[in-house]
Motif scaffolding. Structure first.
Motif, mmCIF file in Angstrom:
data_model
loop_
_atom_site.group_PDB
_atom_site.id
_atom_site.type_symbol
_atom_site.label_atom_id
_atom_site.label_comp_id
_atom_site.label_asym_id
_atom_site.label_seq_id
_atom_site.Cartn_x
_atom_site.Cartn_y
_atom_site.Cartn_z
ATOM 1 N N LEU A 251 5.365 -2.846 0.374
ATOM 2 C CA LEU A 251 5.543 -2.635 -1.064
ATOM 3 C C LEU A 251 4.377 -1.830 -1.633
ATOM 4 N N ALA A 252 4.591 -1.271 -2.803
ATOM 5 C CA ALA A 252 3.503 -0.636 -3.549
ATOM 6 C C ALA A 252 2.522 -1.737 -3.952
ATOM 7 N N PRO A 253 1.245 -1.425 -4.076
ATOM 8 C CA PRO A 253 0.272 -2.463 -4.469
ATOM 9 C C PRO A 253 0.675 -3.194 -5.748
ATOM 10 N N GLU A 254 1.245 -2.462 -6.718
ATOM 11 C CA GLU A 254 1.653 -3.082 -7.985
ATOM 12 C C GLU A 254 2.814 -4.068 -7.795
ATOM 13 N N PRO B 128 7.450 -11.522 5.388
ATOM 14 C CA PRO B 128 6.049 -11.081 5.355
ATOM 15 C C PRO B 128 5.941 -9.685 4.712
ATOM 16 N N ALA B 129 4.919 -9.529 3.891
ATOM 17 C CA ALA B 129 4.773 -8.266 3.160
ATOM 18 C C ALA B 129 3.363 -7.725 3.312
ATOM 19 N N ARG B 130 3.291 -6.409 3.271
ATOM 20 C CA ARG B 130 1.983 -5.736 3.219
ATOM 21 C C ARG B 130 2.089 -4.644 2.164
ATOM 22 N N GLU B 131 0.957 -4.222 1.666
ATOM 23 C CA GLU B 131 0.996 -3.178 0.636
ATOM 24 C C GLU B 131 0.662 -1.827 1.246
#
Length: 195
Positions: free
Chosen positions: A131-134, A145-148
């Motif tokens: 995902l985008a940091p925002e 699980p997610a990372r930016e």
């Protein structure tokens, strides 16, 4: 007149007539030579004049062709500039609408739907998302699980799967880039200036 004087007179007249005939013949020859030279000069001048006219005509045609080509090129540049301005304006508005959409409660639902749809394509593989940091604030609600990734600027999600080298890119960045390519390739927007 005496016989001698008469003979002399006749001799003078004969010589004079012969001289007159020779002079007349020379004058005729000279006139003929003059006429011949004049005709030759007329032909030469006519050829030179035609050559100059042809040269001027060719130069004028080349000049006109150059000017037409320059005008056509400038028209194409103008069309390309306008097309670029139009595309920039359209996509600026789209980016603004996407930004507004990201602020709405519908965005979180859209992210969840995109992740679910991607997971349905590979139900037996474990998914992870980028995902985008925002947008990391939505990660916990998406259940994977997610990372930016700061390269995701406009939002959306990238869904990857363990054991697969491919990802499903549902970012607005890639969608917008695809739309931009399609938009610019529309035949109505192509810049062919007709002759």
């Amino acid at each position: 007149m005496t016989d001698e004087a008469l003979k002399l007179q006749r001799f003078k007249e004969a010589v004079s007539a012969d001289i007159d005939a020779q002079v007349s013949s020379l004058l005729d020859e000279t006139q003929a030579e003059c006429d011949k030279m004049m005709e030759s000069t007329r032909v030469l001048v006519a050829h030179e004049a035609e050559a100059k006219r042809e040269k001027l005509r060719t130069e004028a045609e080349l000049n006109m062709t150059r000017k037409l080509s320059a005008a056509r090129l400038e028209a194409q540049r103008s069309v390309l500039r306008k097309r670029g301005e139009l595309a920039a304006s359209v996509f600026e508005k789209v980016e603004h609408k996407l930004s507004e959409f990201r602020k709405s409660p519908e965005y979180a639902k859209w992210l969840a739907s995109a992740v679910k749809s991607a997971q349905e394509r590979y139900p037996d593989k474990k998914a992870h998302i980028t995902l985008a940091p925002e947008d990391m604030k939505y990660a916990s609600k998406l259940g994977v699980p997610a990372r930016e990734d700061p390269s995701v600027l406009l939002g959306g999600v990238i869904v990857g799967f363990e054991g697969l080298g491919a990802v499903i890119d549902c970012t607005f960045d890639s969608m917008l880039e695809n739309e931009r390519a399609e938009f610019c390739n529309k035949k109505e927007l192509l810049s062919e200036v007709q002759e």
